[in-house]
Design an enzyme around this catalytic site. Sequence first.
Site, short mmCIF file in Angstrom:
data_model
loop_
_atom_site.label_atom_id
_atom_site.label_comp_id
_atom_site.label_asym_id
_atom_site.label_seq_id
_atom_site.Cartn_x
_atom_site.Cartn_y
_atom_site.Cartn_z
N SER A 25 0.71 -1.31 -0.11
CA SER A 25 -0.03 0.06 -0.03
C SER A 25 0.89 1.42 0.11
O SER A 25 1.92 1.14 -0.11
CB SER A 25 -0.96 0.08 1.19
OG SER A 25 -0.14 0.15 2.38
N THR A 57 -2.13 1.09 -6.10
CA THR A 57 -2.04 0.28 -4.93
C THR A 57 -3.43 0.72 -3.99
O THR A 57 -4.31 1.30 -4.78
CB THR A 57 -0.81 0.42 -3.95
OG1 THR A 57 -0.87 -0.20 -3.03
CG2 THR A 57 -0.70 1.82 -3.50
N TYR A 58 -3.41 0.49 -2.70
CA TYR A 58 -4.53 1.39 -2.16
C TYR A 58 -4.06 2.04 -1.00
O TYR A 58 -2.69 2.01 -0.59
CB TYR A 58 -5.23 0.19 -1.44
CG TYR A 58 -4.51 -0.90 -0.46
CD1 TYR A 58 -4.81 -0.72 0.93
CD2 TYR A 58 -3.76 -2.02 -1.14
CE1 TYR A 58 -3.93 -1.52 1.75
CE2 TYR A 58 -3.03 -2.63 -0.11
CZ TYR A 58 -3.33 -2.85 0.96
OH TYR A 58 -2.58 -3.32 2.05
N GLY A 73 5.82 -2.29 0.83
CA GLY A 73 5.65 -3.45 0.01
C GLY A 73 6.55 -3.34 -1.27
O GLY A 73 7.47 -2.46 -1.50
N ALA A 74 6.08 -4.00 -2.01
CA ALA A 74 6.90 -4.29 -3.41
C ALA A 74 6.89 -2.79 -4.22
O ALA A 74 7.98 -2.57 -4.93
CB ALA A 74 6.10 -5.09 -4.56
N ALA A 75 5.91 -1.98 -3.82
CA ALA A 75 6.05 -0.50 -4.55
C ALA A 75 7.25 0.34 -4.06
O ALA A 75 7.64 1.18 -4.63
CB ALA A 75 4.55 0.40 -4.13
#
Length: 127
Positions: A25, A57-58, A73-75
């Site tokens: 997120s 994402t959110y 995260g991955a972002a």
Amino acid sequence: MFRTMMRAKLHRATVTEANLNYVGSITIDEDLMDAVNIVENEKVQIVNNNNGARLETYVIKGERGSGVVCLNGAAARLVQPGDKVIIICYGLVTEEEVHKQEPKIAVLDDNNQIIEMLGAEKAGTIL
């Protein structure tokens, strides 16, 4: 028929943190969320002005007044602290609403404080 229209934007937000080990997120200062009517868990698109990366994402609420804009995260692999990003939220509108809906656009300074609120964008405008 429905159309997908931009309804909210945080323009030139500064990434304050990138946390690879978080579940996922983007964490955004709740004051900024309120200013453009983005709510927790809502889907957003993020455009990185520094490297051209785009992702979806959110949103998770960040501490009010903190100026936090943290990719999780991955972002976190697509940004660095200090990068300028544009956070865009879209909504579905009916044909009747297309010309009535007005987006909320917050232009931010380097500390993620709002310096200007816009209701529309004009071609050729540089901010």
